[in-house]
Design a protein around this motif. Structure first.
Motif, PDB file in Angstrom:
ATOM      1  N   LEU A   4      29.158  32.513  52.163  1.00  0.00           N
ATOM      2  CA  LEU A   4      29.428  31.555  51.084  1.00  0.00           C
ATOM      3  C   LEU A   4      28.455  30.384  51.145  1.00  0.00           C
ATOM      4  N   GLY A   5      28.189  29.903  52.362  1.00  0.00           N
ATOM      5  CA  GLY A   5      27.229  28.807  52.494  1.00  0.00           C
ATOM      6  C   GLY A   5      25.838  29.208  52.050  1.00  0.00           C
ATOM      7  N   ALA A   6      25.414  30.435  52.395  1.00  0.00           N
ATOM      8  CA  ALA A   6      24.086  30.905  51.988  1.00  0.00           C
ATOM      9  C   ALA A   6      23.988  31.032  50.473  1.00  0.00           C
ATOM     10  N   ILE A   7      25.062  31.534  49.834  1.00  0.00           N
ATOM     11  CA  ILE A   7      25.063  31.645  48.371  1.00  0.00           C
ATOM     12  C   ILE A   7      24.924  30.265  47.740  1.00  0.00           C
ATOM     13  N   ALA A   8      25.699  29.311  48.244  1.00  0.00           N
ATOM     14  CA  ALA A   8      25.627  27.952  47.702  1.00  0.00           C
ATOM     15  C   ALA A   8      24.225  27.383  47.868  1.00  0.00           C
ATOM     16  N   LEU A   9      23.602  27.615  49.026  1.00  0.00           N
ATOM     17  CA  LEU A   9      22.255  27.101  49.267  1.00  0.00           C
ATOM     18  C   LEU A   9      21.248  27.730  48.320  1.00  0.00           C
ATOM     19  N   LEU A  10      21.364  29.046  48.086  1.00  0.00           N
ATOM     20  CA  LEU A  10      20.455  29.715  47.159  1.00  0.00           C
ATOM     21  C   LEU A  10      20.596  29.148  45.748  1.00  0.00           C
ATOM     22  N   LEU A  11      21.806  28.924  45.309  1.00  0.00           N
ATOM     23  CA  LEU A  11      22.011  28.368  43.970  1.00  0.00           C
ATOM     24  C   LEU A  11      21.406  26.983  43.858  1.00  0.00           C
ATOM     25  N   LEU A  12      21.464  26.207  44.936  1.00  0.00           N
ATOM     26  CA  LEU A  12      20.864  24.866  44.910  1.00  0.00           C
ATOM     27  C   LEU A  12      19.342  24.940  44.796  1.00  0.00           C
ATOM     28  N   THR A  13      18.745  25.948  45.456  1.00  0.00           N
ATOM     29  CA  THR A  13      17.282  26.054  45.382  1.00  0.00           C
ATOM     30  C   THR A  13      16.797  26.344  43.967  1.00  0.00           C
ATOM     31  N   LEU A  14      17.648  26.956  43.149  1.00  0.00           N
ATOM     32  CA  LEU A  14      17.248  27.258  41.772  1.00  0.00           C
ATOM     33  C   LEU A  14      17.083  26.017  40.933  1.00  0.00           C
ATOM     34  N   CYS A  15      17.638  24.908  41.413  1.00  0.00           N
ATOM     35  CA  CYS A  15      17.556  23.654  40.667  1.00  0.00           C
ATOM     36  C   CYS A  15      16.405  22.763  41.129  1.00  0.00           C
ATOM     37  N   LEU A  16      15.645  23.203  42.109  1.00  0.00           N
ATOM     38  CA  LEU A  16      14.556  22.384  42.644  1.00  0.00           C
ATOM     39  C   LEU A  16      13.390  22.325  41.666  1.00  0.00           C
ATOM     40  N   PRO A  17      12.541  21.321  41.820  1.00  0.00           N
ATOM     41  CA  PRO A  17      11.343  21.236  40.964  1.00  0.00           C
ATOM     42  C   PRO A  17      10.455  22.470  41.121  1.00  0.00           C
ATOM     43  N   GLU A  18       9.677  22.752  40.102  1.00  0.00           N
ATOM     44  CA  GLU A  18       8.877  23.967  40.051  1.00  0.00           C
ATOM     45  C   GLU A  18       7.939  24.108  41.242  1.00  0.00           C
ATOM     46  N   ARG A  19       7.383  23.015  41.720  1.00  0.00           N
ATOM     47  CA  ARG A  19       6.356  23.092  42.753  1.00  0.00           C
ATOM     48  C   ARG A  19       6.911  23.563  44.110  1.00  0.00           C
ATOM     49  N   VAL A  20       8.208  23.375  44.328  1.00  0.00           N
ATOM     50  CA  VAL A  20       8.795  23.798  45.604  1.00  0.00           C
ATOM     51  C   VAL A  20       9.846  24.882  45.434  1.00  0.00           C
ATOM     52  N   ARG A  21      10.058  25.268  44.192  1.00  0.00           N
ATOM     53  CA  ARG A  21      11.164  26.193  43.942  1.00  0.00           C
ATOM     54  C   ARG A  21      10.916  27.568  44.549  1.00  0.00           C
ATOM     55  N   ARG A  22       9.696  28.121  44.353  1.00  0.00           N
ATOM     56  CA  ARG A  22       9.450  29.500  44.764  1.00  0.00           C
ATOM     57  C   ARG A  22       9.673  29.713  46.259  1.00  0.00           C
ATOM     58  N   PRO A  23       9.041  28.938  47.140  1.00  0.00           N
ATOM     59  CA  PRO A  23       9.296  29.197  48.571  1.00  0.00           C
ATOM     60  C   PRO A  23      10.752  28.950  48.957  1.00  0.00           C
ATOM     61  N   ALA A  24      11.392  27.973  48.300  1.00  0.00           N
ATOM     62  CA  ALA A  24      12.792  27.697  48.625  1.00  0.00           C
ATOM     63  C   ALA A  24      13.695  28.844  48.185  1.00  0.00           C
ATOM     64  N   VAL A  25      13.422  29.403  46.997  1.00  0.00           N
ATOM     65  CA  VAL A  25      14.232  30.519  46.511  1.00  0.00           C
ATOM     66  C   VAL A  25      14.033  31.746  47.399  1.00  0.00           C
ATOM     67  N   VAL A  26      12.793  32.011  47.784  1.00  0.00           N
ATOM     68  CA  VAL A  26      12.536  33.143  48.675  1.00  0.00           C
ATOM     69  C   VAL A  26      13.286  32.976  49.991  1.00  0.00           C
ATOM     70  N   SER A  27      13.250  31.761  50.538  1.00  0.00           N
ATOM     71  CA  SER A  27      13.980  31.501  51.782  1.00  0.00           C
ATOM     72  C   SER A  27      15.480  31.675  51.579  1.00  0.00           C
ATOM     73  N   GLY A  28      15.987  31.162  50.440  1.00  0.00           N
ATOM     74  CA  GLY A  28      17.421  31.291  50.158  1.00  0.00           C
ATOM     75  C   GLY A  28      17.844  32.732  49.993  1.00  0.00           C
ATOM     76  N   MET A  29      17.012  33.528  49.302  1.00  0.00           N
ATOM     77  CA  MET A  29      17.342  34.939  49.126  1.00  0.00           C
ATOM     78  C   MET A  29      17.334  35.676  50.468  1.00  0.00           C
ATOM     79  N   SER A  30      16.386  35.339  51.315  1.00  0.00           N
ATOM     80  CA  SER A  30      16.330  35.969  52.627  1.00  0.00           C
ATOM     81  C   SER A  30      17.572  35.642  53.441  1.00  0.00           C
ATOM     82  N   LEU A  31      18.016  34.396  53.343  1.00  0.00           N
ATOM     83  CA  LEU A  31      19.203  33.989  54.081  1.00  0.00           C
ATOM     84  C   LEU A  31      20.447  34.716  53.567  1.00  0.00           C
ATOM     85  N   VAL A  32      20.576  34.822  52.238  1.00  0.00           N
ATOM     86  CA  VAL A  32      21.720  35.533  51.665  1.00  0.00           C
ATOM     87  C   VAL A  32      21.708  36.994  52.087  1.00  0.00           C
ATOM     88  N   ALA A  33      20.549  37.626  52.048  1.00  0.00           N
ATOM     89  CA  ALA A  33      20.459  39.027  52.446  1.00  0.00           C
ATOM     90  C   ALA A  33      20.815  39.200  53.923  1.00  0.00           C
TER      91      ALA A  33
END
Length: 467
Positions: free
Chosen positions: A9-38
């Protein structure tokens, strides 16, 4: 909630938060979040996930899909509306599934039973007793005789439990526990998997632990209608840790399911007819059968080789107790029977005859939230007053604020914390109050304790002493 569920649940919440980040940092954050959820999803599989984990995992898959859509970005020739709709559907699926799973994990937890409060470690055994002189009235075969199954808790020697594993909560072993859990769920009208955590739970007592030297006072217990011998395990273990031998019964054809020594499964056969008068007569018949079962248990428990463990039960200090219909059975067993020296009724409607005589003191614990409507509650009050009038006294009626009918069993540890079901005192408080009230009463009635019973009970709820 287990750690794999909480991490996911914590990993899902973190991934959803990364989707709201600014464009310049979103991609690496989303990749990290997806890896954590997986990774958290995969980690929950070998841990033996509960059913509550499955909707959370479905939410995780939806979150991964949402992350993939955000990483992919817009593509030439594709309509933005489709991508927006897919993202919205993935987000809704993620929030709905993960939220439902998280709510279920919180509402139906892995049972965590408290340590017994007394100075003794607790041992437990399961026994089967047969009465060869009493025909089984639930069947048509005259060769069938009445059989009861009991779990007996007792004070163990200081080193009697050793390092052995605590007993399985709902049965002798895992297979019986699963059968009983399915039977209980069926009685509630629920699918069996909802009580899978209860099937896997372990109590605090150790099976077959070496007993402390006796003899000890005895408490016989009958569960509620459709209930099972272990439904008040927390209470029984608490009493045993204070030096009591507690024997709780399964009543075949009444309890949700009873597994006999030879593996035979006896399913509950009690059912309401819809006719209030007939149902009332049937309830009295069932309570009479239970009362005879309690008498059988008393005889077998006090036999020199009947135990078990043999020789621990003191025939001069015996109480009979019950919850709901079991409380009615306890009162019927005690009627005109000097072998019982005290009676405890946990929110049960008394069903005594008009000329009944109880030569024992009586404690009645009453739920603050009535369950029978205005007419039913008025009848309950009348019948309880009549039981106190029949008792030789002293009598104590204790209404516990914040309690509901099922709260006087282990239900708060197993079911969602809905006040209408289990009261509003939390998972452990009703058990603590029930144990404290019974110990104060039983120590006085059976052990000749000089404690102020009225004072002790007054601190636990609204006390009405009965002359």
């Amino acid at each position: 909630m287990t750690w794999p569920e909480a991490l996911l649940l914590g990993a899902i919440a973190l991934l959803l938060l990364t989707l709201c980040l600014p464009e310049r940092v979103r991609r690496p954050a989303v990749v990290s979040g997806m890896s954590l959820v997986a990774a958290c999803t995969a980690a929950g599989v070998p841990a033996g996930p509960r059913w509550q984990w499955l909707p959370i995992a479905a939410g995780a898959l939806a979150a991964l899909l949402l992350g993939a859509l955000r990483l992919r970005g817009p593509r030439p020739g594709r309509r933005p509306a489709l991508r927006t709709a897919a993202s919205a559907l993935a987000l809704a699926s993620c929030l709905g599934a993960a939220g439902a799973g998280g709510l279920a994990a919180w509402a139906v937890p892995v049972p965590a039973f408290p340590e017994p409060s007394g100075p003794y470690p607790v041992g437990a055994v399961t026994v089967q007793w047969e009465d060869p002189d009493r025909e089984e009235t639930w069947t048509d075969d005259p060769r069938d005789h009445r059989v009861v199954v009991a779990r007996v808790w007792y004070p163990a020697a200081p080193d009697g439990a050793g390092d052995r594993t605590p007993s399985t909560y709902l049965g002798r072993d895992a297979a019986e526990a699963e059968t009983v859990a399915e039977g209980l769920a069926e009685g509630f009208g629920l699918p069996g998997f909802l009580l899978s955590d209860a099937a896997a739970a372990r109590a605090r007592a150790v099976t077959g632990a070496a007993p402390a030297a006796g003899p000890h006072p005895v408490v016989l217990f009958s569960p509620g209608l459709g209930g099972v011998r272990t439904q008040n395990t927390v209470w029984a273990e608490g009493l045993a840790s204070h030096g009591y031998v507690v024997a709780a019964l399964d009543h075949p054809y009444d309890s949700a399911v009873v597994v006999l020594d030879d593996g035979t499964e006896v399913r509950g056969a009690v059912a309401a007819t819809g006719d209030p008068a007939r149902d009332d007569r049937l309830a009295r018949e069932w309570a009479d059968i239970r009362a005879a079962d309690l008498d059988l248990a008393l005889v077998r428990l006090l036999e020199a080789d009947g135990g078990p463990p043999a020789g621990l039960a003191d025939p001069g200090r015996v109480a009979v107790a019950g919850h709901s219909l079991g409380g009615a059975a306890a009162l019927l067993a005690a009627e005109d029977d000097p072998r019982y020296h005290a009676v405890v009724n946990l929110d049960g409607l008394p069903r005594l005859s008009a000329d009944a005589s109880l030569p024992q003191p009586l404690l009645a614990l009453v739920a603050a939230s009535g369950t029978g409507g205005e007419e039913g509650d008025a009848r309950y009050a009348r019948e309880l007053d009549a039981a106190f009038a029949a008792s030789a006294g002293p009598g104590y009626e204790l209404t516990v604020p914040g309690t509901a009918h099922l709260g006087f069993s282990d239900s708060p540890f197993l079911l969602p914390p809905l006040p209408s079901l289990v009261g509003s005192l939390g998972r452990e408080e009703t058990a603590r109050i029930t144990e404290a009230a019974c110990l104060a009463f039983l120590d006085s009635a059976l052990n000749g304790g000089g404690a102020d019973v009225t004072g002790a009970l007054s601190g636990l709820g609204r006390l009405t002493p009965k002359p």
